[in-house]
Scaffold this active site. Structure first.
Site, PDB file in Angstrom:
ATOM      1  N   GLU A 198      49.609  49.950  65.607  1.00  0.00           N
ATOM      2  CA  GLU A 198      51.014  49.968  65.186  1.00  0.00           C
ATOM      3  C   GLU A 198      51.422  51.425  64.960  1.00  0.00           C
ATOM      4  O   GLU A 198      51.492  51.896  63.831  1.00  0.00           O
ATOM      5  CB  GLU A 198      51.185  49.132  63.921  1.00  0.00           C
ATOM      6  CG  GLU A 198      50.844  47.662  64.140  1.00  0.00           C
ATOM      7  CD  GLU A 198      50.710  46.886  62.841  1.00  0.00           C
ATOM      8  OE1 GLU A 198      51.493  45.958  62.618  1.00  0.00           O
ATOM      9  OE2 GLU A 198      49.805  47.223  62.050  1.00  0.00           O
ATOM     10  N   ASP A 438      44.992  36.865  64.276  1.00  0.00           N
ATOM     11  CA  ASP A 438      45.244  38.153  63.637  1.00  0.00           C
ATOM     12  C   ASP A 438      43.944  38.914  63.340  1.00  0.00           C
ATOM     13  O   ASP A 438      42.872  38.322  63.258  1.00  0.00           O
ATOM     14  CB  ASP A 438      45.987  37.900  62.323  1.00  0.00           C
ATOM     15  CG  ASP A 438      46.887  39.052  61.913  1.00  0.00           C
ATOM     16  OD1 ASP A 438      46.758  40.153  62.484  1.00  0.00           O
ATOM     17  OD2 ASP A 438      47.723  38.847  61.015  1.00  0.00           O
ATOM     18  N   GLU A 487      51.538  41.627  69.118  1.00  0.00           N
ATOM     19  CA  GLU A 487      52.014  42.645  68.196  1.00  0.00           C
ATOM     20  C   GLU A 487      51.663  44.013  68.806  1.00  0.00           C
ATOM     21  O   GLU A 487      52.207  44.361  69.833  1.00  0.00           O
ATOM     22  CB  GLU A 487      51.409  42.452  66.801  1.00  0.00           C
ATOM     23  CG  GLU A 487      52.130  43.244  65.729  1.00  0.00           C
ATOM     24  CD  GLU A 487      51.500  43.087  64.362  1.00  0.00           C
ATOM     25  OE1 GLU A 487      52.238  43.202  63.375  1.00  0.00           O
ATOM     26  OE2 GLU A 487      50.274  42.872  64.282  1.00  0.00           O
ATOM     27  N   GLU A 493      57.589  44.370  59.615  1.00  0.00           N
ATOM     28  CA  GLU A 493      56.798  44.221  58.392  1.00  0.00           C
ATOM     29  C   GLU A 493      56.643  45.532  57.638  1.00  0.00           C
ATOM     30  O   GLU A 493      56.477  45.549  56.417  1.00  0.00           O
ATOM     31  CB  GLU A 493      55.426  43.627  58.706  1.00  0.00           C
ATOM     32  CG  GLU A 493      54.508  44.525  59.516  1.00  0.00           C
ATOM     33  CD  GLU A 493      53.160  43.880  59.787  1.00  0.00           C
ATOM     34  OE1 GLU A 493      53.012  42.679  59.496  1.00  0.00           O
ATOM     35  OE2 GLU A 493      52.264  44.569  60.289  1.00  0.00           O
TER      36      GLU A 493
END
Length: 686
Positions: A198, A438, A487, A493
């Site tokens: 991310e 996840d 993702e 988030e």
């Protein structure tokens, strides 16, 4: 098993005439000596042989030089895109594919086809390329492809048994100190290869690339006025690629791989992660008769072209699901981001049956296809075979089915890896439609294989998978289309805990991360704040930027499974916005880039059936744009427009909804506030 193509490509040995030149319209390749003479010259390092491959439009030229090693360059319309870059694969037995190569055959192929799709940003993907397959002594080869918008190559081998790959040399060398949008890997201290991928895509010159850090792909380089995007595709039974500065080229980048994991330690968040504690001295042990991942370079004339690129989809292996009609695209009401904070109800909100029935009622009211039960529904995160007492999962599923709303479940990857057959069989039998899996947080061979295995097993039970805590996609979404979204993006988030500039990230990822494929950014926050008023709030989170910035994400961001991240109470107070969000499809028939600059602003148009959807977003700098609507067919369209209100710079929730007639002769002025957006739905008037 990896689909084997090795023998089909390199089994033929064909001698070539001296100075043989084969022309096929726009394609040229040249081999200057007999096969035997090539071998002797190449081995002696006396003569370099060039094989030249041109794109169908003739503007892109990939030149492969074969001498003491193998190198390639890319030019586009006379501009040097990729400087001479080496290609090699090293085996653990000391063999190097690419060292003193002996060329034995060159074959050519061209294609001009259309790939028909159902779960993508367009229903038809042109697949037009020229290809060369080079065969070498030692039963290995290289396949090169040239498209009008880029080039790619991959290794192919034809060996009995297994191969152990010690390393692969992948180089991307540039002639100047260009600016790169480098997504550094963020890793826990002492764990080099563990990351959720991310990243920010911050621009800086190649010479400022920190040699102590890893980057992942996609990665975009500003090559003068043009753009070069680095990608990997079809990464199966092999590790994903990291990028580091080259040790041998001043402006070069090189591949770096996590070596194969030999021992694992279960630890981390809620004991849900596996960290490798011992690694081998090789990166992969794999079938010797196979094709390897594509290494691709996309070439664009300007930033906006990157908003509509199909390189990953085109190069990925075709679907392995014969009939995918059971895969239902759509939107999803999500619980975790909004912390289950519904109000105005006669029960205590939380992870319980009543709350999820309420989410289902909200979804049914608004035509939303799915709800998700995020972490907390099972007795423990590492035991998915039993629900907590507060959850009656069968009752929730039944309530969903009565209202045409399907249920997905969150799952940590460790228990799925451990008990995959039992978990999928149990919950498919109950009517669960899929899993959000996840915390993989790695891309070595072991974890790459888990993604393929889970997608294949889920397809057996006609279930979806949404991969979180993982690397950006590399084509699995085409090969197993039930792997519906990923993702690997710095998404909404982060508004719960971070006050860094996320709006610039929001208008960088459409040009960078989204090149890899669908991204589950999880948009839809209703508590919108400007730069000065924003603060991280965990349970009642805000978003950076305006309401229209959030709405535009549903057009801008590619994901066949699109989240509504806020809670039903917040949405019911903003029904006008919800009605617009739920009117936007999650797959499209056509995509048209309109304008953009990485990290500054972006504008795009997408078509589903006869209806068009246009979205524009900007960073904290307000932006005035003029959008050309000539992409529309003839006729009048009713445009429902959401634009930033006159006070959106003060109150980011301020917006205006208006309806107007639009035709393909219109050029519409768009004014976006700081952190703003603009979005429209256009329906033809019959």
């Amino acid at each position: 098993m990896v689909h084997a193509q090795g023998r089909n490509i390199i089994k033929q040995r064909v001698g070539m005439k001296i100075l043989k030149r084969v022309r096929s319209g726009f394609l040229l390749f040249t081999v200057s000596l007999l096969t035997l003479q090539i071998s002797e010259a190449a081995t002696a390092g006396m003569v370099d042989n060039e094989v030249v491959l041109r794109s169908p439009d003739g503007l892109l030229v990939a030149t492969v030089t074969i001498g003491a090693d193998i190198r390639w360059t890319i030019t586009h319309d006379g501009d040097l895109i990729l400087d001479e870059s080496s290609i090699a694969m090293h085996l653990d037995d000391g063999t190097t594919f690419g060292a003193n190569p002996v060329l034995t055959d060159v074959s050519e192929r061209s294609a001009d086809e259309v790939i028909h799709t159902r779960l993508y940003k367009k229903s038809e993907v042109p697949d037009r390329f020229n290809e060369l397959a080079l065969s070498f002594e030692g039963d290995f080869g290289l396949i090169f492809r040239a498209y009008d918008d880029g080039a790619a190559y991959r290794f192919v081998t034809s060996h009995d048994g297994e191969l152990t790959i010690r390393w692969e040399d992948v180089a991307f060398n540039f002639a100047e100190n260009h600016v790169g949008h480098i997504p550094y890997l963020e890793t826990p201290e002492g764990v080099r290869y563990s990351s959720s991928f991310e990243s920010f895509y911050n621009p800086f010159p190649l010479t400022e690339f920190d040699p102590e850090r890893l980057s992942h792909l996609p990665l975009v380089i500003e090559v003068g006025d043009k753009r070069a995007a680095l990608l990997e595709v079809d990464v199966e039974d092999y590790p994903g690629m990291f990028i580091v500065p080259s040790r041998t080229h001043e402006y070069g980048l090189s591949a770096h791989f996590a070596r194969h994991s030999l021992e694992e330690l279960q630890s981390g968040y809620n004991n849900l992660q596996l960290f490798s504690t011992k690694r081998a001295n090789y990166i992969a042990r794999t079938d010797g008769d196979r094709v390897f991942p594509w290494r691709a370079v996309v070439v664009a004339n300007e930033d906006a072209e990157l908003l509509d690129n199909d390189m990953v989809f085109r190069l990925a292996s075709p679907s392995r699901i014969d009939d995918d009609s059971w895969i239902r695209e759509g939107q999803l009401a999500w619980d975790w981001w909004n912390d289950w904070n519904i109000s105005g109800v006669d029960f205590e909100a939380g992870i319980n049956t009543e709350t999820y029935k309420h989410y289902i009622d909200f979804a049914a009211e608004n035509g939303i296809a799915y709800i998700l039960l995020d972490e907390g529904w099972s007795i423990e995160s590492n035991n998915l075979m039993e629900t907590i007492p507060e959850i009656d999962l069968e009752a929730i599923i039944a309530h969903g089915k009565a209202n045409n709303v399907d249920v997905l479940l969150w799952a940590g990857w460790v228990p799925v890896h451990r008990d995959m057959e039992e978990i999928f069989a149990l919950y498919a039998g109950m009517g669960v439609r899929g899993f959000k899996i996840d915390f993989m947080d790695r891309n070595d061979q072991f974890v790459i294989n888990f993604h393929y295995r889970a997608a294949r097993k889920a397809a057996k039970y006609e279930m979806l998978v949404n991969y979180h805590g993982t690397y950006p996609p590399t084509g699995l979404q085409r090969t197993w289309p039930n792997a519906i979204t990923y993702e690997g993006v710095r998404g909404l988030e982060y508004h719960k805990w971070e006050d860094e500039d996320l709006t610039s990230n929001n208008v960088a990822i459409p040009f960078t991360r989204m090149l890899a494929g669908p991204m589950d950014y999880t948009p839809g926050g209703m508590r919108n704040a400007n730069r000065h008023n924003f603060r991280p709030v965990h349970s009642m989170p805000m978003t950076q930027g305006t309401r229209c910035h959030q709405l535009a994400m549903y057009v801008m961001y590619e994901s066949p499974l699109a989240m509504l991240a806020d809670n039903p109470s917040a949405y019911r107070a903003e029904q006008e916005s919800v009605d617009f969000i739920t009117s936007i499809p999650t797959v499209f028939d056509e995509t048209v880039p309109l304008a953009g600059k990485i990290g500054e602003y972006a504008a795009i148009a997408r078509r589903n059936g006869d209806n068009w959807y246009v979205g524009a977003m900007t960073n904290w700098d307000g932006k005035e744009l003029t959008l050309d609507f000539s992409f529309l067919p003839e006729g009048e369209y009713e445009a429902v427009i959401f634009r930033d209100g006159v006070n959106a710079n003060r109150d980011a929730r301020d917006y205006v909804r208006e309806v107007k007639l639009v035709t393909n002769t219109d050029r519409i002025s768009v004014s976006m506030a700081s952190g703003g957006g603009w979005v429209a739905r256009l329906v033809p008037i019959r």
